[in-house]
Enzyme design. Structure first.
Site, short mmCIF file in Angstrom:
data_model
loop_
_atom_site.label_atom_id
_atom_site.label_comp_id
_atom_site.label_asym_id
_atom_site.label_seq_id
_atom_site.Cartn_x
_atom_site.Cartn_y
_atom_site.Cartn_z
N LYS A 47 0.31 -1.16 -0.21
CA LYS A 47 0.05 -0.04 -0.27
C LYS A 47 0.81 1.41 0.30
O LYS A 47 2.24 1.08 1.04
CB LYS A 47 -1.23 -0.15 1.61
CG LYS A 47 -1.68 1.19 2.04
CD LYS A 47 -2.74 1.78 0.12
CE LYS A 47 -3.63 2.62 0.49
NZ LYS A 47 -4.00 3.15 -0.54
N CYS A 130 -2.26 10.25 -6.74
CA CYS A 130 -3.61 9.71 -5.43
C CYS A 130 -4.02 10.62 -6.05
O CYS A 130 -3.49 12.12 -6.11
CB CYS A 130 -3.45 9.03 -4.41
SG CYS A 130 -4.14 8.80 -3.10
N LYS A 164 3.90 5.57 -10.44
CA LYS A 164 2.85 5.76 -10.67
C LYS A 164 2.52 6.81 -11.27
O LYS A 164 1.88 7.41 -10.80
CB LYS A 164 1.87 5.01 -9.18
CG LYS A 164 0.72 4.65 -9.45
CD LYS A 164 0.46 2.95 -9.65
CE LYS A 164 -1.00 2.94 -9.63
NZ LYS A 164 -1.89 2.45 -8.40
C1 SIN Z 1 -5.96 5.73 -2.04
O1 SIN Z 1 -5.52 5.88 -0.96
O2 SIN Z 1 -6.94 6.62 -1.70
C2 SIN Z 1 -6.73 5.17 -3.35
C3 SIN Z 1 -4.49 5.14 -3.56
C4 SIN Z 1 -4.73 5.83 -4.70
O3 SIN Z 1 -5.12 6.17 -5.52
O4 SIN Z 1 -2.84 5.87 -5.08
#
Ligand code: SIN
Length: 311
Positions: A47, A130, A164
């Site tokens: 995560k 994110c 990412k």
């Molecule tokens: C999130 O935790 O909001 C999702 C992760 C992400 O979109 O990178």
């Protein structure tokens, strides 16, 4: 006929191309252990970690849609040290991708310094996309800032690093981001993060379905597949061959995974479908991909990777 699903990111060899999408089944120790022990995923992505642990956004923050999902998790995680400890101390049986997402450039640089100074030898992935943290923009939409950040990172960071990315929607934007990324020795890009700031309406209740951000959230799952495939394809056409691609978005079947590879993906990660179906999705999608490859007479992913035909 034997079929080989193995793949590589730079020098890291994965026994098959399947990964969890960051955030899915990879937050707690228990989830990480279950992923580590799953025979049908090739690697494990943690995560996205912030310097300190976070509860994330208020609930409800995930909602299933008829063809996918909407989420506004807000980076709930156990904190960077927890994940660094996990990938360096545990009984690691498959390659790992340590995902990080500082709240600012300074935090990202600090986390990367810690990784550089640690004994971690696996892949790192910097999440610049994110959409769900209030007040934190999706950095990869800001081309100048992304370039500056990469310049500062690669002045000291010597381990394998990927990024990412959020989805892009304009061919000019693919040109611009690829031109920047091609200047750096990136191991990979992971494309796409969820399609940011969508909305779903519960017509009966006349209400949004998520609490955070007034109901705006990232869209994932089957509905995101065309956007994901377009991003994999457009980036593969523009990036240096040395930059590998993790295709993420909309994979619910072996057919979808096949399409990602055809567009140029080296690895394929699964998000919404893994959340909805559980880890069994890896085995099912593995088997479906093998059957498709057998039917077409393909022995390895290299036989068709990136070979999408134009009309
Ligand atoms: C999130 O935790 O909001 C999702 C992760 C992400 O979109 O990178």
């Amino acid at each position: 006929m034997t079929v080989d699903l193995s793949s590589k990111i730079q020098n890291t060899q994965f026994k098959n191309l399947f990964l969890n999408a960051s955030g899915i089944h990879c937050q707690s120790k228990k989830e990480l252990e279950e992923l580590m022990n799953d025979h049908y995923s090739g690697g494990l992505v943690t995560k996205s970690a912030t310097p300190n642990s976070r509860f994330g956004n208020p609930l409800p923050r995930y909602h299933s849609l008829p063809a996918g999902s909407i989420n506004s998790m807000g980076l709930p995680n156990e904190g960077f040290q927890f994940y660094l400890d996990y990938v360096t101390h545990s009984n690691i049986q498959k390659p790992t991708i340590l995902s990080i997402a500082g709240m600012s450039k300074e935090e990202d640089l600090e986390l990367l310094h810690q990784i550089q100074d640690s004994k971690y030898q696996g892949l790192t992935e910097l999440n610049l996309s994110c959409p769900n943290v209030i007040g934190k923009p999706q950095m990869a939409y800001d081309f100048a800032s992304s370039n500056q950040m990469l310049k500062e990172i690669f002045a000291f960071f010597k381990k394998p690093l990927g990024i990412k990315l959020p989805p892009y929607f304009d061919l000019v934007h693919f040109d611009k981001i690829a031109k920047i990324l091609n200047q750096y020795p990136l191991s990979h890009v992971n494309t796409i993060n969820s399609i940011g700031n969508g909305m779903w309406v519960d017509v009966e209740k006349e209400s949004v379905v998520l609490k955070p951000k007034g109901g705006f959230g990232g869209i994932g799952g089957a509905i995101a597949l065309p956007t994901a495939l377009a991003n994999v394809r457009a980036l593969r056409q523009r990036l240096n061959a040395s930059i590998n691609i993790i295709g993420t978005g909309g994979v619910t079947s072996g057919k979808d995974a096949f399409a990602h590879v055809l567009c140029g993906a080296n690895m394929v990660s699964i998000g919404t479908q893994l959340y909805e179906e559980g880890l069994g999705a890896f085995q099912r999608i593995n088997n479906e991909l093998i059957e498709i490859m057998k039917a077409k007479g393909y022995h390895s992913l290299d036989d068709f990777r990136g070979k999408l035909k134009e009309q």
